[in-house]
Structure formats: structure tokens, C-alpha cells
Motif scaffolding. Structure first.
Motif, PDB file in Angstrom:
ATOM      1  N   ALA A 179      26.110 -17.702  -0.251  1.00 59.02           N
ATOM      2  CA  ALA A 179      26.186 -19.079  -0.757  1.00 59.02           C
ATOM      3  C   ALA A 179      26.131 -19.128  -2.278  1.00 59.02           C
ATOM      4  O   ALA A 179      26.712 -20.025  -2.892  1.00 59.02           O
ATOM      5  CB  ALA A 179      25.054 -19.906  -0.163  1.00 59.02           C
ATOM      6  N   TYR A 186      25.743 -24.296  -5.789  1.00 60.63           N
ATOM      7  CA  TYR A 186      24.510 -23.661  -5.300  1.00 60.63           C
ATOM      8  C   TYR A 186      23.568 -23.473  -6.481  1.00 60.63           C
ATOM      9  O   TYR A 186      23.944 -22.916  -7.519  1.00 60.63           O
ATOM     10  CB  TYR A 186      24.820 -22.310  -4.653  1.00 60.63           C
ATOM     11  CG  TYR A 186      23.602 -21.612  -4.071  1.00 60.63           C
ATOM     12  CD1 TYR A 186      23.150 -21.893  -2.789  1.00 60.63           C
ATOM     13  CD2 TYR A 186      22.884 -20.688  -4.826  1.00 60.63           C
ATOM     14  CE1 TYR A 186      22.029 -21.269  -2.261  1.00 60.63           C
ATOM     15  CE2 TYR A 186      21.764 -20.051  -4.312  1.00 60.63           C
ATOM     16  CZ  TYR A 186      21.337 -20.342  -3.037  1.00 60.63           C
ATOM     17  OH  TYR A 186      20.214 -19.719  -2.516  1.00 60.63           O
ATOM     18  N   TRP A 193      21.865 -26.054  -1.851  1.00 59.09           N
ATOM     19  CA  TRP A 193      23.106 -26.633  -2.344  1.00 59.09           C
ATOM     20  C   TRP A 193      22.793 -27.656  -3.434  1.00 59.09           C
ATOM     21  O   TRP A 193      21.754 -28.317  -3.409  1.00 59.09           O
ATOM     22  CB  TRP A 193      23.870 -27.316  -1.215  1.00 59.09           C
ATOM     23  CG  TRP A 193      24.292 -26.442  -0.080  1.00 59.09           C
ATOM     24  CD1 TRP A 193      23.956 -26.573   1.230  1.00 59.09           C
ATOM     25  CD2 TRP A 193      25.176 -25.304  -0.151  1.00 59.09           C
ATOM     26  NE1 TRP A 193      24.552 -25.584   1.983  1.00 59.09           N
ATOM     27  CE2 TRP A 193      25.314 -24.799   1.164  1.00 59.09           C
ATOM     28  CE3 TRP A 193      25.853 -24.669  -1.188  1.00 59.09           C
ATOM     29  CZ2 TRP A 193      26.093 -23.679   1.460  1.00 59.09           C
ATOM     30  CZ3 TRP A 193      26.639 -23.554  -0.898  1.00 59.09           C
ATOM     31  CH2 TRP A 193      26.750 -23.068   0.411  1.00 59.09           C
ATOM     32  N   MET A 207      29.196 -28.339   3.950  1.00 58.69           N
ATOM     33  CA  MET A 207      28.757 -26.972   3.658  1.00 58.69           C
ATOM     34  C   MET A 207      27.884 -26.467   4.803  1.00 58.69           C
ATOM     35  O   MET A 207      27.135 -27.233   5.415  1.00 58.69           O
ATOM     36  CB  MET A 207      27.984 -26.926   2.338  1.00 58.69           C
ATOM     37  CG  MET A 207      28.773 -27.477   1.149  1.00 58.69           C
ATOM     38  SD  MET A 207      30.325 -26.602   0.823  1.00 58.69           S
ATOM     39  CE  MET A 207      29.696 -25.176  -0.081  1.00 58.69           C
ATOM     40  N   LEU A 210      22.049 -23.260   5.287  1.00 53.01           N
ATOM     41  CA  LEU A 210      21.585 -22.067   4.569  1.00 53.01           C
ATOM     42  C   LEU A 210      20.513 -21.329   5.369  1.00 53.01           C
ATOM     43  O   LEU A 210      19.600 -21.937   5.934  1.00 53.01           O
ATOM     44  CB  LEU A 210      21.021 -22.463   3.204  1.00 53.01           C
ATOM     45  CG  LEU A 210      22.056 -22.961   2.187  1.00 53.01           C
ATOM     46  CD1 LEU A 210      21.381 -23.734   1.068  1.00 53.01           C
ATOM     47  CD2 LEU A 210      22.837 -21.773   1.617  1.00 53.01           C
TER      48      LEU A 210
END
Length: 495
Positions: A179, A186, A193, A207, A210
Motif C-alpha cells: 500500500a 498512503y 490511507w 481502496m 489494509l
């Protein structure tokens, strides 16, 4: 018996490994594919055929040949070329070909647009990286600018690894290491994000979620089990980029330990105590919480040797051409009788970050042979690598140990030229399989079957490549000419 399965999708080939709890290889398989270059500066894969199709084929091949019970596979871990960019719709269908990593330079205008919008210094401070052809953010913006119909249908922007995990589990996830290449979306300090640097380009819901690389993202679905032959319910890790898994495969664990991957490109990773703030290198959170890494990569290395073979060795059998070319190159002395090659045949990534850089063969005369030019190509890649190693030194992060890995390590000329040009010793581990083997280890780590240090038992060091002192002065001079040659031709290349 306990087994883990590791799959890696590379630029030209997908490889798979099944390993037992002691690191012994139970099965291996591979399947080639092509990198598509629909126009200069573009590089693509077909996600359903080259990524998922290869995963299915390689997995089924290994299960059939090993005859192990799929239920003995404790976990699956995948990696793939990256960072890539792939828009998928709400149903998980790919909306276009996957746009590859830094070898794809299509988003040069979007890099300028984002730098103008957010400010290059501000982006570096928040994201840990400057915008380059390696960055995913400009490629997302390119999709919005150049493929608005695709952008409108995009539910999630994925990478090659996250696409595989989605096909296996239905989950849309991405690891922090991957990422961090989504600059400017990021934040490396927040590990999250961020969208305020370039608002109105992409939304958070577009997106992936994570995670850390060894977290379990989900389990093999019934549909994926039917396609792959894996047992339904098998744990699947979040996965990572191929180079990170490759570093793990050779025991790169501690700060100052560097992995040098010889493949389609040269890629370098070194875990660090903290962030190395140098715009010429890349930064990312490492695979595990609390660790950082500094990275670098050339745009062309193995791809350049393939190009040379395909264009200038058509008289040779493709199966044995590289061995024949190596023999011709060995007849040429170190220094290739005065030839220097700038290996910027797809632009260049680190340390110059120049998508307009061009390949140069410099110093030709009528006495030069094909072997001289091929040796100069190999040495040009080595001189580009030396430029990177010197950048690490200048950034205050010199490597204290280097582990070499990848198919290119079998090319003795290339490996020796790299040690000579960089003036470093490279260690070689017993197994040079690479990322797929690292994934098998990461899968075992995810389910608690091993501890991090066990990789040194799985894959001990068993050899080294030492620089030849007799050519140290020669390569020092060639390093100077190599860098000066680029500096003097940079504006012409752009023109």
C-alpha cells in the motif's frame, strides 16, 4: 504432515512451492506468461489468464505431482509483481489489463499533475516517497483521465496480489508494504490511507482493506477450492509484493541486511531501524509492525538480456542462447573493450527516477563483437546497480550484508560483474527459488508453525561472490563515465 503453499506471479513466469514444516520442498511448478507492451512505455498483464489462470494451473500441477492431501496444507501465501494497478468492478471482474510496476511509465503527465496539486515536498513528507513511475497513485489518476468509463465502473483499485487473494477468499485486502506504493494516497506515519493531498481523485471505499502481510485475510471459498484443488476453508494470508517475499526467502530479517534480487529487474530491499529519508530511494513499512524498509530498483535487467537475445541472437537456439552468449561475453575482457551501456531501455527507476531515460550503447567501433556488446549490457546493469548501492551509502544506510537471489544469480558473469562494480561481497543461500519459497515460509509463520529466525534453518548461506581486486580501478573509472554519460545526455533523451 504439515505443509504450506507459496505462489509467486513474476513478470514472465509464475512459480509455486509446497514445503513441509522443516522447509523441505515437496513440490514445485512453474508456468510462463508474457509481458504485454501495447505501446512504448506501457507494460501489462492479463489478470484472469496471467495471474489467476497461472495460480490455478501451478497449484493443480503441484497437488497432482506430489499427491499430498490438500487438507494437509495449513495455509496459502501469494505474492506477485508490484506495485500494480488493476480496476475491478463490484463483482470482482477485471475492467482492463493490469498496469505493471515502474516499468510502465504511462502516467508521467499525472505525476506532474499530482506534484502541482499537492507539492512534491509535501508528498515526500507524508508518504515517504516521491512520485515516480513506481507509484500507483498517478496510474489511478491516469485511469480517471484516460479511461473514464472504466473509472466510473471501478469498485476497487487492486494490485496483482490482492486480486489473487480476492479470487481465493472473496476479501479485498492489501498489505501495508504494498500500500505504501500508492503515493500520494498512503500516509506512512499513520499507516493508513490518506486522501487530503489529492482530494476528489479516489475514494476510501475504492481502496482495499489494509492488513499486515502475515495476517490471515480469509479462507479458500468453495468456488476457489473447485478451481484450484485446495481444500475449502484453507487459511490465506494477506500476501505481499514478490520482492519482499524474495527477501524473506534468503533470510533478510534485520536492519542492514540487504536482498539483491536478480530477475526481470534488479530489486533491492533493506530493512532499516527507521525511515531513510532520501528521495532517490523508496520507503515502506516492512512486512511486520514496527519495522521499516528502504528499497531501490532498476527498470530493466533480465528484460534487457531477453531483448538482446531476441534481437541479436536469432541464429542461436533460444533454449541454449544465453549459455552461448555468456561464452562469447567471457571471451571479452572486463570493461568490454571500452563499451559502456546505459541500461535505461524502459526509462529508469532508482536512483535517477527518469521515465524519459533511454538506453545507450556507447563507444562502438568496427572491431567490436557481439560478445563485447553482450558483456557491456551485463556490465551496464551492474554499473546501474552500483549507482544504487552508492546511493544507500550516501543516504547513511550502507548495507552490512548482501544476500543475492533470483534466476540471474545462475549467470556467473552477471553476478561477478555486480560484485566487481559495487565492490561488495554477495552471499548465496542453499535455495535460490525466490519469492514462492518465501511465501511458503510466510504462510507457516502466519499459522504459528515457525518463528522468524527459522528461515535461516530453512535456507542457510552456502557460498559467496567476492569482488576481484584486479578490476577495482577499472570499474571505479567506468562508474564515473557511466554517471557522466547519463548527465550529459539527459536533456537529449527527453527531447
Amino acid at each position: 504432515m504439515r505443509h504450506t503453499l507459496g505462489i509467486d506471479v513474476g513478470t514472465f513466469e509464475t512459480k509455486g512451492v509446497i514445503a513441509d514444516a522443516d522447509g523441505r520442498i515437496v513440490a514445485q511448478a512453474a508456468r510462463p506468461h508474457r509481458m504485454l507492451v501495447p505501446q512504448p512505455g506501457w507494460a501489462e498483464h492479463r489478470p484472469d489468464e496471467d495471474w489467476w489462470g497461472d495460480f490455478v494451473h501451478v497449484t493443480r500441477t503441484m497437488l497432482a505431482e506430489s499427491r499430498i492431501d490438500p487438507r494437509s496444507i495449513r495455509a496459502v501465501a501469494a505474492s506477485a509483481i508490484g506495485p500494480c494497478m488493476l480496476p475491478v468492478d463490484a463483482g470482482g471482474r477485471a475492467l482492463m489489463n493490469g498496469v505493471l510496476y515502474g516499468v510502465d511509465t504511462r502516467a508521467a503527465r499525472e505525476i506532474e499533475e499530482l506534484n502541482a496539486l499537492a507539492g512534491a515536498d509535501r508528498i515526500l513528507a507524508r508518504c515517504g516517497n516521491t512520485l515516480t513511475s513506481q507509484s500507483v497513485g498517478p496510474k489511478i489518476l491516469w485511469t480517471r483521465n484516460q479511461r473514464p468509463e472504466v473509472f466510473a465502473r471501478t469498485a476497487t483499485f487492486m494490485t496483482s496480489t490482492s486480486f489473487l487473494v480476492m479470487k481465493l477468499t472473496g476479501r479485498r485486502v492489501i498489505d501495508h508494504y504494498t500500500a505504501s506504493n500508492a503515493t500520494p494516497f498512503y500516509d506512512v506515519a499513520a499507516l493508513d490511507w490518506c486522501f487530503d493531498l489529492a482530494p476528489d481523485v479516489v475514494r476510501r471505499e475504492q481502496m482495499p482493506e489494509l492488513m499486515w502481510s502475515t495476517e490471515i485475510a480469509g479462507h479458500v471459498t468453495a468456488a476457489a477450492a473447485a478451481e484450484t484443488g485446495l481444500a475449502e476453508g484453507t487459511p490465506v494470508t494477506c500476501g505481499t509484493i514478490d520482492a519482499a517475499a524474495e527477501a524473506v526467502s534468503v533470510g533478510v530479517l534485520e536492519p542492514g541486511e540487504m536482498m539483491m534480487m536478480y530477475g526481470s529487474t534488479i530489486f533491492i530491499i533493506m530493512p532499516t531501524e527507521g525511515r531513510v529519508a532520501d528521495s532517490r530511494l523508496w520507503h515502506a513499512p516492512w512486512l511486520f509492525p514496527g519495522r521499516s524498509a528502504a528499497m531501490a530498483g532498476l527498470a530493466t535487467s533480465g528484460t534487457l538480456t531477453h531483448w538482446f537475445r531476441d534481437q541479436f541472437a536469432r541464429d542461436l537456439d533460444p533454449e541454449t542462447a544465453f549459455a552461448a552468449l555468456a561464452e562469447e561475453a567471457q571471451a571479452s575482457p572486463p570493461g568490454a573493450r571500452g563499451l559502456i551501456v546505459l541500461p535505461y531501455f524502459s526509462g529508469e527507476r532508482t536512483p535517477i527516477h527518469d521515465p524519459d531515460a533511454k538506453g545507450v550503447i556507447f563507444g562502438l567501433n568496427l572491431t567490436h563483437t557481439r560478445g563485447d556488446v553482450y558483456r557491456a549490457v551485463i556490465e551496464g546493469i551492474a554499473l546501474g546497480t552500483a549507482h544504487v548501492i552508492d546511493t544507500f551509502r550516501e543516504a547513511g544506510a550502507p548495507p552490512r550484508a548482501i544476500r543475492a537471489v533470483g534466476g540471474g544469480t545462475k549467470n556467473a558473469l552477471w553476478a561477478q560483474a555486480t560484485s566487481d562494480a559495487c565492490q561488495v561481497t554477495q552471499s548465496l543461500c542453499a535455495k535460490s527459488i525466490g519469492a514462492s519459497y518465501g511465501n511458503a515460509f510466510l504462510a507457516a509463520l502466519a499459522v504459528g508453525d515457525v518463528k522468524p529466525d527459522d528461515i535461516r534453518r530453512w535456507n542457510p548461506v552456502e557460498g559467496e561472490i567476492v569482488p576481484d581486486p584486479a578490476v577495482a580501478d577499472l570499474h571505479a573509472g567506468r562508474n564515473r563515465i557511466f554517471r557522466d554519460l547519463y548527465a550529459r545526455t539527459k536533456t537529449l533523451m527527453a527531447q
